[in-house]
Scaffold this motif. Structure first.
Motif, PDB file in Angstrom:
ATOM      1  N   PHE A 378       0.836  -1.198   0.000  1.00  0.00           N
ATOM      2  CA  PHE A 378       0.000   0.000   0.000  1.00  0.00           C
ATOM      3  C   PHE A 378       0.875   1.253   0.000  1.00  0.00           C
ATOM      4  O   PHE A 378       0.681   2.171  -0.818  1.00  0.00           O
ATOM      5  CB  PHE A 378      -0.923  -0.018   1.221  1.00  0.00           C
ATOM      6  N   LEU A 379       1.854   1.299   0.908  1.00  0.00           N
ATOM      7  CA  LEU A 379       2.712   2.483   1.013  1.00  0.00           C
ATOM      8  C   LEU A 379       3.600   2.646  -0.215  1.00  0.00           C
ATOM      9  O   LEU A 379       3.900   3.771  -0.634  1.00  0.00           O
ATOM     10  CB  LEU A 379       3.562   2.402   2.280  1.00  0.00           C
ATOM     11  N   THR A 380       4.018   1.538  -0.802  1.00  0.00           N
ATOM     12  CA  THR A 380       4.819   1.620  -2.025  1.00  0.00           C
ATOM     13  C   THR A 380       4.014   2.246  -3.156  1.00  0.00           C
ATOM     14  O   THR A 380       4.502   3.123  -3.878  1.00  0.00           O
ATOM     15  CB  THR A 380       5.302   0.218  -2.441  1.00  0.00           C
ATOM     16  N   VAL A 381       2.763   1.823  -3.294  1.00  0.00           N
ATOM     17  CA  VAL A 381       1.942   2.329  -4.396  1.00  0.00           C
ATOM     18  C   VAL A 381       1.571   3.789  -4.191  1.00  0.00           C
ATOM     19  O   VAL A 381       1.557   4.573  -5.151  1.00  0.00           O
ATOM     20  CB  VAL A 381       0.691   1.450  -4.584  1.00  0.00           C
ATOM     21  N   VAL A 382       1.280   4.207  -2.953  1.00  0.00           N
ATOM     22  CA  VAL A 382       0.903   5.610  -2.775  1.00  0.00           C
ATOM     23  C   VAL A 382       2.086   6.541  -3.046  1.00  0.00           C
ATOM     24  O   VAL A 382       1.893   7.684  -3.481  1.00  0.00           O
ATOM     25  CB  VAL A 382       0.302   5.888  -1.378  1.00  0.00           C
ATOM     26  N   LYS A 383       3.305   6.053  -2.848  1.00  0.00           N
ATOM     27  CA  LYS A 383       4.477   6.904  -3.068  1.00  0.00           C
ATOM     28  C   LYS A 383       5.074   6.781  -4.465  1.00  0.00           C
ATOM     29  O   LYS A 383       5.640   7.744  -4.984  1.00  0.00           O
ATOM     30  CB  LYS A 383       5.561   6.583  -2.033  1.00  0.00           C
ATOM     31  N   GLU A 384       4.955   5.607  -5.082  1.00  0.00           N
ATOM     32  CA  GLU A 384       5.583   5.435  -6.397  1.00  0.00           C
ATOM     33  C   GLU A 384       4.833   4.443  -7.276  1.00  0.00           C
ATOM     34  O   GLU A 384       5.426   3.698  -8.053  1.00  0.00           O
ATOM     35  CB  GLU A 384       7.047   5.015  -6.240  1.00  0.00           C
ATOM     36  N   GLY A 385       3.519   4.462  -7.180  1.00  0.00           N
ATOM     37  CA  GLY A 385       2.706   3.483  -7.896  1.00  0.00           C
ATOM     38  C   GLY A 385       2.824   3.533  -9.405  1.00  0.00           C
ATOM     39  O   GLY A 385       2.592   2.531 -10.085  1.00  0.00           O
ATOM     40  N   ARG A 386       3.177   4.694  -9.959  1.00  0.00           N
ATOM     41  CA  ARG A 386       3.289   4.812 -11.418  1.00  0.00           C
ATOM     42  C   ARG A 386       4.714   4.589 -11.924  1.00  0.00           C
ATOM     43  O   ARG A 386       4.980   4.761 -13.116  1.00  0.00           O
ATOM     44  CB  ARG A 386       2.783   6.186 -11.866  1.00  0.00           C
ATOM     45  N   ARG A 387       5.620   4.215 -11.039  1.00  0.00           N
ATOM     46  CA  ARG A 387       7.001   3.964 -11.471  1.00  0.00           C
ATOM     47  C   ARG A 387       7.030   2.761 -12.421  1.00  0.00           C
ATOM     48  O   ARG A 387       6.534   1.685 -12.087  1.00  0.00           O
ATOM     49  CB  ARG A 387       7.901   3.687 -10.273  1.00  0.00           C
ATOM     50  N   PRO A 388       7.615   2.905 -13.605  1.00  0.00           N
ATOM     51  CA  PRO A 388       7.678   1.773 -14.542  1.00  0.00           C
ATOM     52  C   PRO A 388       8.392   0.575 -13.916  1.00  0.00           C
ATOM     53  O   PRO A 388       9.426   0.717 -13.265  1.00  0.00           O
ATOM     54  CB  PRO A 388       8.475   2.342 -15.721  1.00  0.00           C
ATOM     55  N   GLY A 389       7.801  -0.602 -14.099  1.00  0.00           N
ATOM     56  CA  GLY A 389       8.414  -1.826 -13.603  1.00  0.00           C
ATOM     57  C   GLY A 389       8.307  -2.033 -12.110  1.00  0.00           C
ATOM     58  O   GLY A 389       8.995  -2.903 -11.556  1.00  0.00           O
ATOM     59  N   LEU A 390       7.441  -1.280 -11.436  1.00  0.00           N
ATOM     60  CA  LEU A 390       7.334  -1.380  -9.983  1.00  0.00           C
ATOM     61  C   LEU A 390       6.955  -2.798  -9.557  1.00  0.00           C
ATOM     62  O   LEU A 390       6.050  -3.414 -10.122  1.00  0.00           O
ATOM     63  CB  LEU A 390       6.289  -0.389  -9.463  1.00  0.00           C
ATOM     64  N   GLN A 391       7.649  -3.302  -8.542  1.00  0.00           N
ATOM     65  CA  GLN A 391       7.418  -4.644  -8.019  1.00  0.00           C
ATOM     66  C   GLN A 391       6.738  -4.566  -6.648  1.00  0.00           C
ATOM     67  O   GLN A 391       7.084  -3.723  -5.822  1.00  0.00           O
ATOM     68  CB  GLN A 391       8.741  -5.402  -7.878  1.00  0.00           C
ATOM     69  N   LEU A 392       5.792  -5.462  -6.418  1.00  0.00           N
ATOM     70  CA  LEU A 392       5.127  -5.592  -5.126  1.00  0.00           C
ATOM     71  C   LEU A 392       5.417  -6.972  -4.547  1.00  0.00           C
ATOM     72  O   LEU A 392       5.916  -7.858  -5.248  1.00  0.00           O
ATOM     73  CB  LEU A 392       3.617  -5.386  -5.278  1.00  0.00           C
ATOM     74  N   SER A 393       5.092  -7.144  -3.264  1.00  0.00           N
ATOM     75  CA  SER A 393       5.354  -8.413  -2.582  1.00  0.00           C
ATOM     76  C   SER A 393       4.092  -9.266  -2.566  1.00  0.00           C
ATOM     77  O   SER A 393       3.010  -8.784  -2.217  1.00  0.00           O
ATOM     78  CB  SER A 393       5.811  -8.159  -1.143  1.00  0.00           C
ATOM     79  N   ARG A 394       4.247 -10.543  -2.927  1.00  0.00           N
ATOM     80  CA  ARG A 394       3.116 -11.477  -2.892  1.00  0.00           C
ATOM     81  C   ARG A 394       3.647 -12.890  -2.653  1.00  0.00           C
ATOM     82  O   ARG A 394       4.497 -13.367  -3.407  1.00  0.00           O
ATOM     83  CB  ARG A 394       2.320 -11.426  -4.199  1.00  0.00           C
ATOM     84  N   ASN A 395       3.141 -13.508  -1.599  1.00  0.00           N
ATOM     85  CA  ASN A 395       3.491 -14.908  -1.314  1.00  0.00           C
ATOM     86  C   ASN A 395       5.001 -15.139  -1.299  1.00  0.00           C
ATOM     87  O   ASN A 395       5.529 -16.023  -1.984  1.00  0.00           O
ATOM     88  CB  ASN A 395       2.836 -15.843  -2.340  1.00  0.00           C
ATOM     89  N   ASP A 396       5.704 -14.319  -0.530  1.00  0.00           N
ATOM     90  CA  ASP A 396       7.150 -14.478  -0.340  1.00  0.00           C
ATOM     91  C   ASP A 396       7.960 -14.289  -1.616  1.00  0.00           C
ATOM     92  O   ASP A 396       9.104 -14.757  -1.718  1.00  0.00           O
ATOM     93  CB  ASP A 396       7.474 -15.855   0.267  1.00  0.00           C
TER      94      ASP A 396
END
Length: 528
Positions: A378-396
């Motif tokens: 959530f905090l990653t997306v609110v600060k840099e959600g439109r950054r190309p190639g942005l990675q999020l965490s899911r299932n380790d």
């Protein structure tokens, strides 16, 4: 699609059940600052012509005397809900004179903290309690943060849907407990996936530099008076917006309603050393309701809340414990400054489908690392959600934001189809495709459009926001209410003033200290 979701969609798609989806209820609360023609905080009292903030159910104030809150009734058709919100705006503008309603979530340039007026609710004990509570918020978090505005989206599934869904569930409790557990499951999924809403609808990538009051930050300079992050979606929902050291360790468990209410009950009964040091009085006057982690349960900042309509004098936790969860309040939505009321029907259609996705999809209890991942995403997306190639965490592991977003939209699509079949339209699918386009092209998101408009017009945050506020004001003022509608609002306003006056004259004569003590004791006496 999960097996459970597929079974539930099949069940709800049966002819005898399809109409249930038409009976979901939608309510909207929009907060908005009153500002001057120069885009500065209005220092005038809450307009009497809008009624009494204490007793008017449609127009009240939030934290500040200058922070309006417009509240619609809960209606089955979101178009009617938005029409109600539009009419409230049009009525308000008939009484605001030369003032404007600020168009975005982040505030206008604010005066010194001491000059931000706290909302006043009269001389009754409940009015005084609301005022002292806000004094406490000022002590704990500062007034500046309290001037951030947002959209709160209230949503409930019809009561009749729960027995249908229970047919396919292995559940031992009664219908009320199943309903509450299902809403808590919805909230768990919302925590997992609400980063998607921030990407799609976040609209606060920039703010007035004075908002930070000299605090250190990692924002970039847009111009002399504007700070921003180039890929941010919602600075409002970042650690620059709502934040609290005292609440840092307060993460209510959403495993069931009991543990949720217990965690909040402990917070409103547990002293917090820095607040104890301040005390509840200064020079013989109340300055906060108590010295606990939370003064009241609504002080807890969260992106979504389980709710139950309260009876007169009843506290939110009391209502939840006594009668279970009735609806959810989504609290993370920014005001879209390009839209007159800050939200439109297309967005509402998608939010409905998203909430239903959270309600119908598998929702296992949150593991320890999953809680952390949900917050981090959530905090990653609110600060840099439109950054190309942005990675999020899911299932380790990590996953590309766009890939995950498209997976979710694929799974939400059958829900949109079901909603359209129920309503006899194709509006939910059309809204889904608009969101899919935003995933493919980040420049279509509201946050990107805000920065693009500021760049195009060579204006900072304040100039952009004031221009949008003026555009919307012209729209509202060009569409006055009918004489009948205007009269109805004016009658409601007059009745609310009379209701406050009657309360102040006829309430039981209890001194305020005793009243606060009884209010505090009411939460301690709750038995689960």
């Amino acid at each position: 699609m999960s097996e459970l979701l597929n079974r539930r969609l099949t069940l709800l798609g049966e002819h005898s059940n399809l109409s249930l989806l038409e009976k979901c209820l939608h309510g909207i609360e929009r907060e908005c600052l009153r500002v001057t023609g120069e885009g500065r905080l209005a220092q005038t009292p809450h307009p009497e012509a809008l009624g009494a903030a204490l007793t008017n159910e449609q127009i009240t104030t939030d934290y500040s005397e200058s922070l309006l809150e417009f509240i619609t009734p809960a209606l089955s058709n979101p178009a009617d809900t938005l029409d109600s919100l539009d009419k409230i705006h049009r009525f308000a503008y008939s009484k605001l004179g030369s003032e404007y309603i600020w168009s975005p979530s982040m505030p206008c340039p604010l005066p010194a903290e001491a000059d931000i007026p706290i909302a006043y609710y009269g001389t009754s004990n409940i009015g005084k309690l609301k005022y002292v509570y806000r004094q406490g918020l000022a002590l704990r978090y500062g007034k500046t943060m309290q001037c951030i505005a947002g959209i709160h989206y209230n949503f409930s599934l019809p009561e009749a849907i729960w027995p249908v869904l229970r047919q396919d569930a292995n559940f031992d409790g009664d219908d009320r407990d199943f309903q509450s557990e299902s809403y808590i499951g919805l909230i768990r999924n919302f925590r997992r996936y609400s980063w998607l809403l921030m990407y799609l609808f976040g609209a606060s990538p920039a703010l007035d530099a004075s908002f930070l009051r000299g605090r250190s930050h990692q924002l970039e300079q847009f111009d002399a008076e504007t700070l921003y992050l180039p890929y941010a979606t919602s600075l409002r929902m970042s650690d620059l917006g709502y934040q609290s050291n005292a609440q840092a360790d307060l993460t209510p468990c959403y495993n069931d309603l009991l543990t949720y209410t217990d965690s909040l009950r402990r917070a409103v009964a547990t002293p917090y050393a820095p607040y104890v040091e301040i005390g509840t009085h200064k020079d013989g006057e109340w300055i906060q309701l108590n010295t606990n982690v939370l003064q009241i349960e609504n002080e807890y900042y969260s992106t979504i809340r389980p709710k139950r309509v309260t009876y007169s004098g009843e506290r939110p936790i009391q209502a939840l414990v006594a009668r279970g969860v009735q609806y959810v309040e989504v609290r993370c939505l920014d005001i879209n400054p390009f839209l007159p009321v800050g939200i439109d029907l297309q967005q509402s259609r998608f939010i409905d489908a998203f909430i239903l996705y959270c309600a119908l999809h598998d929702s296992p209890q949150l593991a320890n690392n999953e809680c952390g991942n949900a917050s981090s995403n959530f905090l990653t997306v609110v600060k840099e959600g439109r950054r190309p190639g942005l990675q999020l965490s899911r299932n380790d592991t990590t996953v590309d934001l766009k890939a995950w977003a498209n997976e979710m939209l694929d799974t939400i699509r059958p829900i949109c189809e079901l909603l359209d079949a129920s309503h006899g339209t194709n509006e939910h699918i059309k809204s889904l495709e608009v969101q899919r386009a935003k995933v493919a092209d980040a420049s279509l998101t509201p946050s990107a459009q805000v920065l693009a408009a500021m760049t195009e017009h060579k204006e900072g945050f304040t100039a952009f926001s004031l221009r949008q506020s003026q555009v919307h004001a012209e729209d509202f003022r060009s569409r006055p209410l009918s004489a009948e509608e205007q009269s109805r609002f004016e009658t409601t306003a007059r009745d609310s003033l009379a209701a406050q006056a009657e309360l102040e004259q006829t309430e039981e004569k209890v001194d305020f200290d005793t009243f606060v003590g009884a209010y505090q004791a009411s939460i301690l006496a709750i038995s689960n």
